[in-house]
Enzyme design. Sequence first.
Site, PDB file in Angstrom:
ATOM      1  N   ASN A   1       0.822  -1.212   0.000  1.00 45.02           N
ATOM      2  CA  ASN A   1       0.000   0.000   0.000  1.00 45.02           C
ATOM      3  C   ASN A   1       0.853   1.258   0.000  1.00 45.02           C
ATOM      4  OD1 ASN A   1      -2.031  -1.820   0.183  1.00 45.02           O
ATOM      5  ND2 ASN A   1      -2.553  -1.403   2.311  1.00 45.02           N
ATOM      6  N   VAL A   2       0.312   2.287  -0.614  1.00 41.77           N
ATOM      7  CA  VAL A   2       1.019   3.569  -0.699  1.00 41.77           C
ATOM      8  C   VAL A   2       0.341   4.619   0.182  1.00 41.77           C
ATOM      9  CG1 VAL A   2       1.786   3.078  -3.063  1.00 41.77           C
ATOM     10  CG2 VAL A   2      -0.334   4.363  -2.729  1.00 41.77           C
TER      11      VAL A   2
ATOM     12  N   CYS B   1      16.322  15.249 -11.717  1.00 41.25           N
ATOM     13  CA  CYS B   1      17.481  15.103 -10.830  1.00 41.25           C
ATOM     14  C   CYS B   1      17.299  13.983  -9.805  1.00 41.25           C
ATOM     15  CB  CYS B   1      17.798  16.430 -10.127  1.00 41.25           C
ATOM     16  SG  CYS B   1      16.553  16.931  -8.929  1.00 41.25           S
TER      17      CYS B   1
ATOM     18  N   ASN C   1      -8.739 -12.637   4.495  1.00 41.09           N
ATOM     19  CA  ASN C   1      -9.352 -12.026   3.316  1.00 41.09           C
ATOM     20  C   ASN C   1     -10.816 -12.466   3.252  1.00 41.09           C
ATOM     21  OD1 ASN C   1      -9.952 -11.321   0.473  1.00 41.09           O
ATOM     22  ND2 ASN C   1      -7.734 -11.133   0.252  1.00 41.09           N
TER      23      ASN C   1
ATOM     24  N   HIS D   1       5.729  -0.687  -2.839  1.00 40.04           N
ATOM     25  CA  HIS D   1       5.245   0.092  -3.986  1.00 40.04           C
ATOM     26  C   HIS D   1       5.304   1.598  -3.747  1.00 40.04           C
ATOM     27  CE1 HIS D   1       2.875  -3.694  -5.484  1.00 40.04           C
ATOM     28  NE2 HIS D   1       4.162  -3.760  -5.747  1.00 40.04           N
TER      29      HIS D   1
HETATM   30  C1  BJW Z   1     -10.185  -7.233   2.025  1.00 43.51           C
HETATM   31  C2  BJW Z   1     -11.179  -6.422   2.508  1.00 43.51           C
HETATM   32  C3  BJW Z   1     -11.222  -6.293   3.892  1.00 43.51           C
HETATM   33  C4  BJW Z   1     -11.410  -6.405   0.410  1.00 43.51           C
HETATM   34  N1  BJW Z   1     -10.321  -6.923   4.643  1.00 43.51           N
HETATM   35  N2  BJW Z   1      -9.309  -7.846   2.778  1.00 43.51           N
HETATM   36  C5  BJW Z   1       2.137  -9.130 -17.783  1.00 43.51           C
HETATM   37  C6  BJW Z   1       2.006  -7.881 -18.378  1.00 43.51           C
HETATM   38  C7  BJW Z   1       2.585  -6.743 -17.764  1.00 43.51           C
HETATM   39  C8  BJW Z   1       3.274  -6.839 -16.601  1.00 43.51           C
HETATM   40  C9  BJW Z   1       3.389  -8.083 -16.026  1.00 43.51           C
HETATM   41  C10 BJW Z   1       2.846  -9.216 -16.619  1.00 43.51           C
HETATM   42  N3  BJW Z   1       3.129 -10.288 -15.806  1.00 43.51           N
HETATM   43  C11 BJW Z   1       3.806  -9.849 -14.748  1.00 43.51           C
HETATM   44  C12 BJW Z   1       3.978  -8.520 -14.872  1.00 43.51           C
HETATM   45  C13 BJW Z   1       4.664  -7.650 -13.890  1.00 43.51           C
HETATM   46  C14 BJW Z   1       3.704  -6.796 -13.108  1.00 43.51           C
HETATM   47  C15 BJW Z   1       2.558  -7.645 -12.600  1.00 43.51           C
HETATM   48  O1  BJW Z   1       2.646  -8.349 -11.598  1.00 43.51           O
HETATM   49  N4  BJW Z   1       1.417  -7.590 -13.250  1.00 43.51           N
HETATM   50  C16 BJW Z   1       0.279  -8.450 -12.891  1.00 43.51           C
HETATM   51  C17 BJW Z   1      -0.944  -7.592 -12.698  1.00 43.51           C
HETATM   52  C18 BJW Z   1       0.109  -9.490 -13.982  1.00 43.51           C
HETATM   53  N5  BJW Z   1       4.471  -6.236 -12.026  1.00 43.51           N
HETATM   54  C19 BJW Z   1       5.185  -5.136 -12.174  1.00 43.51           C
HETATM   55  O2  BJW Z   1       5.181  -4.488 -13.199  1.00 43.51           O
HETATM   56  C20 BJW Z   1       6.032  -4.739 -10.990  1.00 43.51           C
HETATM   57  N6  BJW Z   1       7.361  -4.483 -11.400  1.00 43.51           N
HETATM   58  C21 BJW Z   1       8.116  -5.422 -11.973  1.00 43.51           C
HETATM   59  O3  BJW Z   1       7.747  -6.556 -12.143  1.00 43.51           O
HETATM   60  O4  BJW Z   1       9.359  -4.970 -12.324  1.00 43.51           O
HETATM   61  C22 BJW Z   1      10.218  -5.833 -13.067  1.00 43.51           C
HETATM   62  C23 BJW Z   1      11.385  -4.987 -13.508  1.00 43.51           C
HETATM   63  C24 BJW Z   1      12.655  -5.326 -13.120  1.00 43.51           C
HETATM   64  C25 BJW Z   1      13.741  -4.549 -13.551  1.00 43.51           C
HETATM   65  C26 BJW Z   1      13.524  -3.445 -14.363  1.00 43.51           C
HETATM   66  C27 BJW Z   1      12.246  -3.101 -14.735  1.00 43.51           C
HETATM   67  C28 BJW Z   1      11.162  -3.873 -14.317  1.00 43.51           C
HETATM   68  C29 BJW Z   1       5.509  -3.442 -10.388  1.00 43.51           C
HETATM   69  C30 BJW Z   1       4.136  -3.587  -9.837  1.00 43.51           C
HETATM   70  C31 BJW Z   1       3.616  -2.215  -9.377  1.00 43.51           C
HETATM   71  C32 BJW Z   1       2.182  -2.275  -8.894  1.00 43.51           C
HETATM   72  N7  BJW Z   1       1.686  -0.966  -8.763  1.00 43.51           N
HETATM   73  C33 BJW Z   1       0.349  -0.765  -8.197  1.00 43.51           C
HETATM   74  C34 BJW Z   1       0.035   0.749  -8.204  1.00 43.51           C
HETATM   75  C35 BJW Z   1       0.847   1.446  -7.105  1.00 43.51           C
HETATM   76  C36 BJW Z   1       0.648   2.913  -7.090  1.00 43.51           C
HETATM   77  C37 BJW Z   1      -0.772   3.320  -6.833  1.00 43.51           C
HETATM   78  O5  BJW Z   1      -1.375   2.980  -5.805  1.00 43.51           O
HETATM   79  O6  BJW Z   1      -1.282   4.013  -7.688  1.00 43.51           O
HETATM   80  O7  BJW Z   1       0.301  -1.280  -6.873  1.00 43.51           O
HETATM   81  S1  BJW Z   1      -0.908  -1.705  -9.027  1.00 43.51           S
HETATM   82  C38 BJW Z   1      -1.825  -2.111  -7.583  1.00 43.51           C
HETATM   83  O8  BJW Z   1      -1.780  -3.543  -7.368  1.00 43.51           O
HETATM   84  C39 BJW Z   1      -1.052  -1.474  -6.424  1.00 43.51           C
HETATM   85  C40 BJW Z   1      -1.127  -2.559  -5.387  1.00 43.51           C
HETATM   86  O9  BJW Z   1      -0.102  -2.398  -4.436  1.00 43.51           O
HETATM   87  C41 BJW Z   1      -0.999  -3.811  -6.202  1.00 43.51           C
HETATM   88  C42 BJW Z   1      -1.498  -5.045  -5.493  1.00 43.51           C
HETATM   89  O10 BJW Z   1      -2.860  -5.015  -5.298  1.00 43.51           O
HETATM   90  P1  BJW Z   1      -3.492  -5.554  -3.932  1.00 43.51           P
HETATM   91  O11 BJW Z   1      -2.984  -4.771  -2.797  1.00 43.51           O
HETATM   92  O12 BJW Z   1      -3.354  -7.003  -3.855  1.00 43.51           O
HETATM   93  O13 BJW Z   1      -5.027  -5.109  -4.116  1.00 43.51           O
HETATM   94  P2  BJW Z   1      -6.201  -5.862  -4.909  1.00 43.51           P
HETATM   95  O14 BJW Z   1      -7.225  -4.832  -5.194  1.00 43.51           O
HETATM   96  O15 BJW Z   1      -5.694  -6.659  -6.022  1.00 43.51           O
HETATM   97  O16 BJW Z   1      -6.768  -6.881  -3.822  1.00 43.51           O
HETATM   98  C43 BJW Z   1      -7.461  -6.438  -2.665  1.00 43.51           C
HETATM   99  C44 BJW Z   1      -7.785  -7.639  -1.818  1.00 43.51           C
HETATM  100  O17 BJW Z   1      -8.369  -7.169  -0.624  1.00 43.51           O
HETATM  101  C45 BJW Z   1      -8.789  -8.609  -2.459  1.00 43.51           C
HETATM  102  O18 BJW Z   1      -8.305  -9.925  -2.351  1.00 43.51           O
HETATM  103  C46 BJW Z   1     -10.038  -8.434  -1.603  1.00 43.51           C
HETATM  104  O19 BJW Z   1     -10.799  -9.623  -1.474  1.00 43.51           O
HETATM  105  C47 BJW Z   1      -9.445  -8.017  -0.298  1.00 43.51           C
HETATM  106  N8  BJW Z   1     -10.329  -7.248   0.592  1.00 43.51           N
HETATM  107  N9  BJW Z   1     -11.911  -5.933   1.393  1.00 43.51           N
HETATM  108  C48 BJW Z   1      -9.379  -7.701   4.001  1.00 43.51           C
HETATM  109  N10 BJW Z   1     -12.178  -5.510   4.450  1.00 43.51           N
HETATM  110 ZN    ZN Z   2      14.884  18.028 -10.057  1.00 46.43          ZN
END
Ligand code: BJW
Ligand code: ZN
Length: 261
Positions: A124-125, A152, A235, A141
Site C-alpha cells: 500500500n502507498v 534530478c 481475506n 510500492h
Molecule cells: C479485504 C477487505 C477487507 C477487500 N479486509 N481484505 C504481464 C504484463 C505486464 C506486466 C506483467 C505481466 N506479468 C507480470 C507482470 C509484472 C507486473 C505484474 O505483476 N502484473 C500483474 C498484474 C500481472 N508487475 C510489475 O510491473 C512490478 N514491477 C516489476 O515486475 O518490475 C520488473 C522490472 C525489473 C527490472 C527493471 C524493470 C522492471 C511493479 C508492480 C507495481 C504495482 N503498482 C500498483 C500501483 C501502485 C501505485 C498506486 O497505488 O497508484 O500497486 S498496481 C496495484 O496492485 C497497487 C497494489 O499495491 C498492487 C497489489 O494489489 P493488492 O494490494 O493485492 O489489491 P487488490 O485490489 O488486487 O486486492 C485487494 C484484496 O483485498 C482482495 O483480495 C479483496 O478480497 C481483499 N479485501 N476488502 C481484508 N475488508
Molecule cells: Zn529536479
Amino acid sequence: MSAEVAGSNLALAADVIRVDETIRSLRRTLKEASSVVALTGAGISAESGIRTFRGAGGLWRQYRPEKLATPEAFERDPKLVWEWYDWRRAVIQAAKPNPGHAALAELESRTVKQGGSFTLITQNVDGLHDRAGSRGIVKLHGDIWTVRCVGCGRSERNDQVPLLPLPPHCECGALMRPGVVWFGEPLPEDEWERATKACAAAQIVLVIGTSATVYPAAGLAQAAQQAGAKMAVVNPEPTALDEMAEWVLRGPSGELLPGLL
Ligand code: BJW
Ligand code: ZN
C-alpha cells in the site's frame, strides 16, 4: 422452527466453532513466534473507505491501469495522471486507520517487547500503517505522500492536498512524479532486500487483504513458506494462496485482526 431452518442454524453454529478454533490456534502460534512477517495489500484499508484495485468497487474496474499507473502514461499526460493521484490523496488524507492497522501495530510492539522480530511489508502507498503506529515498514510500492523529480531524482515528502499547481515541478525545472511504483518499474532495491531477508527468516507469514496477483510482491509469501514459515491468509474472498495456507480467516481484516491479539 422448520427442520430446514434448524439444520442451517446448526451448520452455522459449526462454522462459528470452526472459525473460533482457527483464530485460537493462530493466536497461540503468534504468541510464541519470534519472527513474524505480515504482507498487506489494499484490502486492509478497505474498511477505512479506501478503494481496492481489483474486485467489486475496485479502481481498475473504473480506470485503465495502463492510462494511469505506468511510466508511459505519465510521459503522455502527466497532468491527467497527477489529477488522479491528487484525487486519491484527498480521499486518503480524509481517511483514518482502522482496527486492522492498529492490531498490526500492536502485534509488532508485543513481538518486539518479547525480543522477537516483526516486519510489516506493505504494497500500500496510503501511509495508514504509519499513522497507526507501525515502525520500520517495508513499502514495496512506494508512498503516495512522496514526490520525486524525474530529472534530478530528488525526492521529498509532500502532504499538500490539493497539490497546486498541477503537475508540480522541481527547482531544477523538471517534472515531479508520485513516489509510487508503476507497472513495469522495478521495486526499490533496499525495500526488496529487507523484504526477502525477513521472509527467509520468518516463522509465520500473515497475508492480509491482498489478491496476491501482482508480482514480485505476491511471490514473497510463497518464498517465506518455502523457507519454512507457516502461512495465514486473512481475506473476505478466496485467494490464490489459500490452498498453501495453514490458516484461512475468511472475513474483513478490521474485524478479524484484533481477535489475533
Ligand atoms: C479485504 C477487505 C477487507 C477487500 N479486509 N481484505 C504481464 C504484463 C505486464 C506486466 C506483467 C505481466 N506479468 C507480470 C507482470 C509484472 C507486473 C505484474 O505483476 N502484473 C500483474 C498484474 C500481472 N508487475 C510489475 O510491473 C512490478 N514491477 C516489476 O515486475 O518490475 C520488473 C522490472 C525489473 C527490472 C527493471 C524493470 C522492471 C511493479 C508492480 C507495481 C504495482 N503498482 C500498483 C500501483 C501502485 C501505485 C498506486 O497505488 O497508484 O500497486 S498496481 C496495484 O496492485 C497497487 C497494489 O499495491 C498492487 C497489489 O494489489 P493488492 O494490494 O493485492 O489489491 P487488490 O485490489 O488486487 O486486492 C485487494 C484484496 O483485498 C482482495 O483480495 C479483496 O478480497 C481483499 N479485501 N476488502 C481484508 N475488508
Ligand atoms: Zn529536479
